[in-house]
Design a protein around this motif. Structure first.
Motif, short mmCIF file in Angstrom:
data_model
loop_
_atom_site.label_atom_id
_atom_site.label_comp_id
_atom_site.label_asym_id
_atom_site.label_seq_id
_atom_site.Cartn_x
_atom_site.Cartn_y
_atom_site.Cartn_z
N SER A 1 -1.90 6.90 -10.40
CA SER A 1 -2.25 5.78 -9.52
C SER A 1 -3.62 6.03 -8.89
O SER A 1 -4.13 7.16 -8.88
N GLN B 1 -6.21 4.50 -5.47
CA GLN B 1 -6.34 3.66 -4.28
C GLN B 1 -7.64 3.98 -3.57
O GLN B 1 -8.18 5.09 -3.69
N ALA C 1 -4.60 3.22 -15.04
CA ALA C 1 -4.56 2.69 -13.68
C ALA C 1 -5.83 1.88 -13.45
O ALA C 1 -6.82 2.05 -14.17
N SER D 1 -7.55 -3.48 -4.56
CA SER D 1 -6.48 -2.55 -4.24
C SER D 1 -5.90 -2.02 -5.54
O SER D 1 -6.33 -2.39 -6.63
N ALA D 2 -4.92 -1.15 -5.42
CA ALA D 2 -4.31 -0.55 -6.61
C ALA D 2 -3.62 -1.63 -7.44
O ALA D 2 -2.80 -2.40 -6.94
N LEU E 1 -8.02 -0.79 -10.30
CA LEU E 1 -8.13 -1.44 -9.00
C LEU E 1 -8.35 -2.92 -9.23
O LEU E 1 -9.18 -3.31 -10.05
#
Length: 670
Positions: A256, A258, A339, A536-537, A341
């Motif tokens: 992940s 962030q 992952a 955001s993630a 953003l």
């Protein structure tokens, strides 16, 4: 000894039966010869021999050729019955093949050095074994084929046609999905355990069909959760374990990213690596940012040990990240993780104003234009039917009311300046100059703002409905508040930016529009009141999951793309944006970073990632037993009983007889 006829129907066998009869008749037939005059009596004996009988038929004489020809036809006919033998095996006459097509079935079935394996995957080995079992079926047996991963699919319903079963087996393919066997068991349950017309114990309860026991043949590595609250009933399970216990696999089980709240340009990346093999393993974990290598870390793990990795990178934009383990092992799909953003959203904003240059300039800064599509109308628009439909449908993400108010509140968030938006709000003071004395900087709307130097020539204090939160306090009372309304938020500012003098000329009511904090404030309003939050993630889903995402109402359709290596993107087609900005994406079978791109502007409006992230699926050691319902089923021999076919030997014998017959024929003519 068993027989599997190769010919179907009656007429092919009738034609075959006529072949030996035709051969015998050929030996009864005598060719008619024309009388021939010869110059010598040397040929009389042979001519007289051919003219012994004037009739069509002659006596059948002993002939080796006839015997060989009839024997060859007989052996060919027997070969068409496909004679064969197999050992004694119990059969209920009906079989249900359950074929595991989950991600773990991509692992090798065994060592490449073992005879017969040759690098075959577990799925390929299971399919081969099912194919051999289909070949051993008799005409009295029937079977169905069901594949399962996280969902079940009936590839072929019950049939005794082996060709249809083979075709269905050829259509099966392995997937990248996790395993859930319950759906496949329910599909098989319908045959062996027929349903009833009512609850058990009801006097009118009637069983709709007779129970028909069936063999449940499960071909899997057993890497699925125990099945509870399910009864096998008349299903007799056999678990054929495909794979081996000695495995080597490092898996990424989480990944992940962030942004740092204190430094938005800084991205924090986290990952978890698990060793599911039987021995210690080491590797390099490489982190890629938009296809460029930015960092790496060494990993060394004992069996069943896991470790966490963390990286920090700098990037102000929405990015796509990929983590790769630089080691080849038994399963490749869990060696890469993705992952991203999400980009700041493009929102729809309606501005109702009689004219406000400062407001217009604040909403058209480059940053604001990247996240918002603004439309300005006059206050008279509030009385039109078009506005009523627009407000009731919630088409806009935010409506800004500048020195005006609607007759009824719209189905969206609002920001009102210099006026109260509804009867739930009221003025608590007369217009007067005011000084700001307290600011709630913890609220996202006022973050990064310094407002104590503002001059406000005319403003009033306001009181909102119960639960309203005061954001700015002045010397005469609250002058900015926010309150919730049926799931929406209303932000109210107690003074306008501009006002009109007695002659109707526009004049400044505050110096805020000349301060650097004014465009920052409007940018905060767009991000948090209209929903255009900072990147955001991006969410992560498992392969095969349906992705539901909400986009801006301003978009009508988007193009779905999957990022592939080399910085390229693969288009998966366009998707319409439904009511409320909902988009449904179903093509998620391949891991990777996915983009939703505005069809008209090619702007990325949303991202999500697809990863396996299933520790159970990454544990590749074949299970010695599985729990099905309330029964523990031990693994059976992976090899199945193969039928010994004799028809090939019979055809070779036919070929040999034809060679012998040709040899006798040539000797007779010599």
């Amino acid at each position: 000894m068993s027989w599997i006829p190769a010919l179907s129907g009656g007429w092919p066998w009738a034609v075959l039966a006529a072949v030996p009869l035709g051969i015998v008749l050929l030996y009864f037939l005598k060719l008619r010869r024309e009388p021939v005059e010869v110059p010598s009596t040397y040929l009389w004996s042979r001519t007289i021999e051919d003219l012994h009988v004037n009739s069509l038929l002659q006596r059948l004489r002993n002939s080796v050729l006839l015997f060989l020809q009839l024997l060859a036809v007989l052996l060919a006919a027997v070969a068409l019955f496909r004679p064969g033998m197999r050992g004694e095996a119990s059969s209920l006459g009906r079989m249900v093949f359950l074929l595991d097509t989950s991600a773990s079935m991509q692992a090798p079935a065994g060592s490449t050095n073992e005879a017969g394996q040759g690098g075959r995957t577990r799925f390929e080995e299971a399919r081969r074994q099912i194919g051999e079992r289909i070949d051993t079926m008799t005409d009295s047996e029937s079977a169905m084929l069901v594949t399962f991963s996280d969902r079940a699919e009936v590839m072929q319903a019950f049939t005794s046609d082996r060709n249809r079963l083979r075709d269905a087996l050829d259509r099966c393919d392995v997937s990248n999905r996790p395993t859930d066997i319950l759906g496949a068991l329910k599909a098989a349950d319908g045959l062996a355990n027929p349903r009833r017309t009512s609850e058990i114990g009801d006097v009118n309860d009637v069983q709709v069909a007779d129970a028909m026991p069936a063999e449940l043949l499960l071909y899997s590595d057993g890497n699925f959760a125990d099945v509870t609250q399910f009864s096998l009933g008349n299903l007799q399970p056999t678990y054929v374990a495909v794979g081996e216990s000695d495995v080597s696999n490092l898996a990424i089980v989480s990944f992940s990213a962030q942004r740092d709240l204190q430094n938005p340009n800084q991205i924090q990346v986290f990952a978890t690596i698990l060793n599911t093999g039987n021995a210690a393993r080491s590797t390099e974990a490489s982190l890629y940012l938009d296809q460029s290598l930015v960092d790496a870390a060494s990993v060394e793990l004992e069996p069943e040990e896991q470790t966490g990795l963390s990286f920090t990178i700098e990037s102000p934009d929405a990015v796509a990240l990929r983590l790769k383990l630089d080691r080849k092992d038994d399963l490749g799909i869990d060696n890469e993780a993705f992952a991203a953003l999400t980009p700041a959203g493009l929102v729809s904003v309606l501005v109702v104003t009689p004219g406000n240059r400062a407001l217009e300039l604040g909403l058209t800064t480059p940053k604001s234009q990247q996240i918002a599509s603004c439309e300005s109308v006059s206050p008279g628009y509030l009385d039109s039917d078009a506005y009523s439909k627009r407000a009731n449908a919630g088409k806009d993400d935010l409506i800004i009311f500048d020195r005006c108010r609607p007759k009824s509140m719209p189905m969206t968030n609002t920001f009102t300046m210099g006026e109260v938006p509804s009867d739930d709000w009221k003025w608590t003071s007369d217009p007067a100059s005011l000084t700001l004395i307290d600011i709630d900087r913890t609220h996202p709307v006022l973050r990064y703002l310094e407002l104590y130097s503002l001059l406000v020539f005319s403003g009033r204090s306001i009181e909102g409905p119960p639960g309203a939160l005061t954001l700015i306090e002045s010397d005469i009372g609250p002058t900015m508040s926010i309150a919730s309304r049926d799931g929406y938020q209303d932000l109210v500012l107690g003074f306008p930016l501009v006002s009109e003098d007695d002659s109707g000329e526009t004049q400044a009511n505050t110096n805020w529009y000349a301060e650097r904090s004014w465009p920052v404030f409007l940018f905060n309003v767009l991000r948090h009141m209209a929903g255009a939050a900072q990147s955001s993630a991006a969410p992560s889903y498992q392969p095969g999951q349906t992705v539901m995402t909400r986009l801006e109402n301003v978009l009508e359709k988007v193009e779905v793309k999957r990022e592939v290596r080399g910085g390229q993107s693969e288009s998966l087609g366009e998707q319409p944006v439904g009511a409320g900005g909902l988009v449904e994406v179903v093509e998620t079978s391949e891991p990777g970073n996915y983009q939703l791109v505005a069809a008209d502007t090619d702007q990325v409006v949303d991202r999500f990632a697809v990863n396996l992230f299933d520790a159970r699926e990454s544990r590749l050691a074949v299970q010695p037993k599985v729990e099905l319902g309330y029964e523990s089923v031990a693994a059976a021999d992976a090899g199945i009983e193969v039928r010994r076919e004799f028809w090939r030997w019979l055809l070779l014998a036919v070929l040999a007889l034809l060679v012998v017959e040709w040899w006798f024929y040539t000797r007779r003519l010599a």
